[in-house]
Design a protein around this motif. Structure first.
Motif, PDB file in Angstrom:
ATOM      1  N   ALA A 234       0.824  -1.213   0.000  1.00 23.10           N
ATOM      2  CA  ALA A 234       0.000   0.000   0.000  1.00 23.10           C
ATOM      3  C   ALA A 234       0.851   1.253   0.000  1.00 23.10           C
ATOM      4  O   ALA A 234       0.468   2.291  -0.556  1.00 23.10           O
ATOM      5  CB  ALA A 234      -0.942  -0.009   1.213  1.00 23.10           C
ATOM      6  N   ALA A 235       2.031   1.150   0.607  1.00 24.19           N
ATOM      7  CA  ALA A 235       2.937   2.304   0.670  1.00 24.19           C
ATOM      8  C   ALA A 235       3.777   2.461  -0.593  1.00 24.19           C
ATOM      9  O   ALA A 235       4.593   3.388  -0.698  1.00 24.19           O
ATOM     10  CB  ALA A 235       3.852   2.171   1.879  1.00 24.19           C
ATOM     11  N   GLY A 236       3.591   1.561  -1.567  1.00 31.24           N
ATOM     12  CA  GLY A 236       4.293   1.686  -2.842  1.00 31.24           C
ATOM     13  C   GLY A 236       5.668   1.057  -2.877  1.00 31.24           C
ATOM     14  O   GLY A 236       6.455   1.317  -3.792  1.00 31.24           O
ATOM     15  N   VAL A 237       5.983   0.197  -1.903  1.00 34.62           N
ATOM     16  CA  VAL A 237       7.307  -0.421  -1.843  1.00 34.62           C
ATOM     17  C   VAL A 237       7.488  -1.459  -2.947  1.00 34.62           C
ATOM     18  O   VAL A 237       8.566  -1.613  -3.504  1.00 34.62           O
ATOM     19  CB  VAL A 237       7.531  -1.059  -0.450  1.00 34.62           C
ATOM     20  CG1 VAL A 237       8.849  -1.828  -0.420  1.00 34.62           C
ATOM     21  CG2 VAL A 237       7.515   0.017   0.625  1.00 34.62           C
ATOM     22  N   GLY A 238       6.425  -2.194  -3.270  1.00 33.51           N
ATOM     23  CA  GLY A 238       6.513  -3.224  -4.297  1.00 33.51           C
ATOM     24  C   GLY A 238       5.193  -3.971  -4.414  1.00 33.51           C
ATOM     25  O   GLY A 238       4.185  -3.557  -3.833  1.00 33.51           O
ATOM     26  N   ALA A 251      -7.548  -5.470   1.797  1.00 32.16           N
ATOM     27  CA  ALA A 251      -8.069  -4.489   0.837  1.00 32.16           C
ATOM     28  C   ALA A 251      -9.216  -3.669   1.428  1.00 32.16           C
ATOM     29  O   ALA A 251      -9.514  -2.575   0.927  1.00 32.16           O
ATOM     30  CB  ALA A 251      -8.523  -5.199  -0.437  1.00 32.16           C
ATOM     31  N   ARG A 252      -9.854  -4.190   2.471  1.00 29.18           N
ATOM     32  CA  ARG A 252     -10.950  -3.442   3.094  1.00 29.18           C
ATOM     33  C   ARG A 252     -10.454  -2.222   3.848  1.00 29.18           C
ATOM     34  O   ARG A 252     -11.216  -1.263   4.054  1.00 29.18           O
ATOM     35  CB  ARG A 252     -11.736  -4.364   4.038  1.00 29.18           C
ATOM     36  CG  ARG A 252     -12.558  -5.430   3.315  1.00 29.18           C
ATOM     37  CD  ARG A 252     -13.604  -6.047   4.236  1.00 29.18           C
ATOM     38  NE  ARG A 252     -13.001  -6.890   5.258  1.00 29.18           N
ATOM     39  CZ  ARG A 252     -12.816  -8.202   5.131  1.00 29.18           C
ATOM     40  NH1 ARG A 252     -13.198  -8.825   4.008  1.00 29.18           N
ATOM     41  NH2 ARG A 252     -12.280  -8.902   6.110  1.00 29.18           N
ATOM     42  N   THR A 253      -9.191  -2.236   4.253  1.00 30.04           N
ATOM     43  CA  THR A 253      -8.667  -1.112   5.048  1.00 30.04           C
ATOM     44  C   THR A 253      -7.422  -0.479   4.448  1.00 30.04           C
ATOM     45  O   THR A 253      -6.928   0.517   4.978  1.00 30.04           O
ATOM     46  CB  THR A 253      -8.337  -1.594   6.470  1.00 30.04           C
ATOM     47  OG1 THR A 253      -7.370  -2.652   6.405  1.00 30.04           O
ATOM     48  CG2 THR A 253      -9.594  -2.078   7.188  1.00 30.04           C
ATOM     49  N   MET A 254      -6.908  -1.034   3.348  1.00 29.62           N
ATOM     50  CA  MET A 254      -5.676  -0.518   2.757  1.00 29.62           C
ATOM     51  C   MET A 254      -5.888  -0.195   1.277  1.00 29.62           C
ATOM     52  O   MET A 254      -6.658  -0.871   0.587  1.00 29.62           O
ATOM     53  CB  MET A 254      -4.534  -1.551   2.893  1.00 29.62           C
ATOM     54  CG  MET A 254      -4.225  -1.972   4.302  1.00 29.62           C
ATOM     55  SD  MET A 254      -2.916  -3.253   4.328  1.00 29.62           S
ATOM     56  CE  MET A 254      -3.068  -3.850   6.009  1.00 29.62           C
TER      57      MET A 254
END
Length: 296
Positions: A234-238, A251-254
């Protein structure tokens, strides 16, 4: 037909050492005594168990069959001794369960919690293994009960389906796969990954199929928890490959996208397995009955 546990323990030691001398050392017996016991075993069964050679001994076909039975007998004896010691010490009965990564993280905790609540006199030790290792341990009689992917099991291992396990790809909503619902794993070549630690059974499974596709995965981070992996995604790391149950939950919270992997190896049936459910110790049978009811 007369033999004892010392004979069987010695027979296993000789088979493992490929040497009567080496087996005698492992069994803490004098060489002359060990040789006499091995000859006594062969006389008792009426067949040669070893082929003798200059470089040691090798099992005959009859010896290979006996080794299989001997390992099961010694495993059952050790289990019996352990349970009796625990009862004598006022402790509980114990069930040992081998489980793959997905089973341990996503499927078993709730069912095991309910079982332990209903059976306060039984404890459960769960050890994480790769499905192929679980299958080998069950088939060899060195473990009683397993939770594994069905494709890894040989035909002689009994099983019943506990549930389905679909592996999915998760990616950031602003990443290169944004908006995709399905994907072939080969399309992930060149992407940064967030994954499980290398010792984790599921990561070994994913890594094998990546290698077969010629994909060299570059990991920015390795963790032991699916929720933590999804947070990194979610933070775009990979991107990451995780079980569908974990992906949908996160996916319900991120802010992540969940994509179905079209590869056949990503769909697995998860099963409870044993060499023989009828031959299990009573505590293990109680757990099996509970898991049958919880299956699905």
């Amino acid at each position: 037909m007369r033999f004892d546990l010392v004979d069987l323990r010695l027979f296993i030691a000789v088979a493992d050492a490929h040497s009567i001398t080496g087996g005698a050392d492992r069994a803490h017996l004098a060489l002359a005594s060990a040789s006499a016991r091995i000859k006594g075993l062969e006389d008792s069964f009426g067949v040669p168990l070893f082929k003798r050679g200059r470089r040691g001994v090798a099992l005959t076909t009859a010896g290979e069959s006996l080794l299989d039975h001997a390992r099961i007998i010694m495993h059952n004896v050790e289990t019996m001794q352990g349970e009796m010691v625990r009862f004598a010490s006022g402790l509980r009965a114990n069930v040992e369960l081998l489980a793959n990564t997905v089973g341990l993280a996503e499927h078993l905790p709730r069912a095991l919690a309910a079982f332990l609540r209903d059976h306060p006199d039984i404890s459960v030790d769960v050890e994480e293994r790769e499905s192929t290792d679980i299958a080998a341990a069950i088939a060899a009689g060195s473990a009683d009960l397993g939770f594994a992917a069905e494709h890894a099991l040989p035909d002689n291992v009994e099983r019943f389906v506990f549930g389905e396990d679909r592996l999915t790809l998760v990616a950031g909503r602003r990443g290169p796969f944004a908006g995709r619902r399905q994907i072939d794993f080969v399309e992930t070549a060149g992407q940064d990954f967030v994954g499980l630690t290398q010792a984790t059974a599921l990561q070994v499974h994913i890594g094998k199929h990546a290698a077969r596709l010629g994909i060299r995965q570059h990991f920015r981070a390795r963790l032991r928890d699916f929720d933590a992996i999804c947070q990194m995604v979610a933070a775009g790391v990979g991107i990451a490959v995780v079980p569908e149950a974990a992906a949908r939950r996160c996916a319900r919270t991120m802010p992540i996208s969940v994509m179905t992997l079209r590869d056949g190896w990503a769909n697995r049936r998860l099963v409870i397995c044993a060499r023989s459910f009828k031959a299990l110790p009573r505590p293990a049978k109680l757990l099996v009955d509970h898991l049958r009811k919880a299956a699905g």
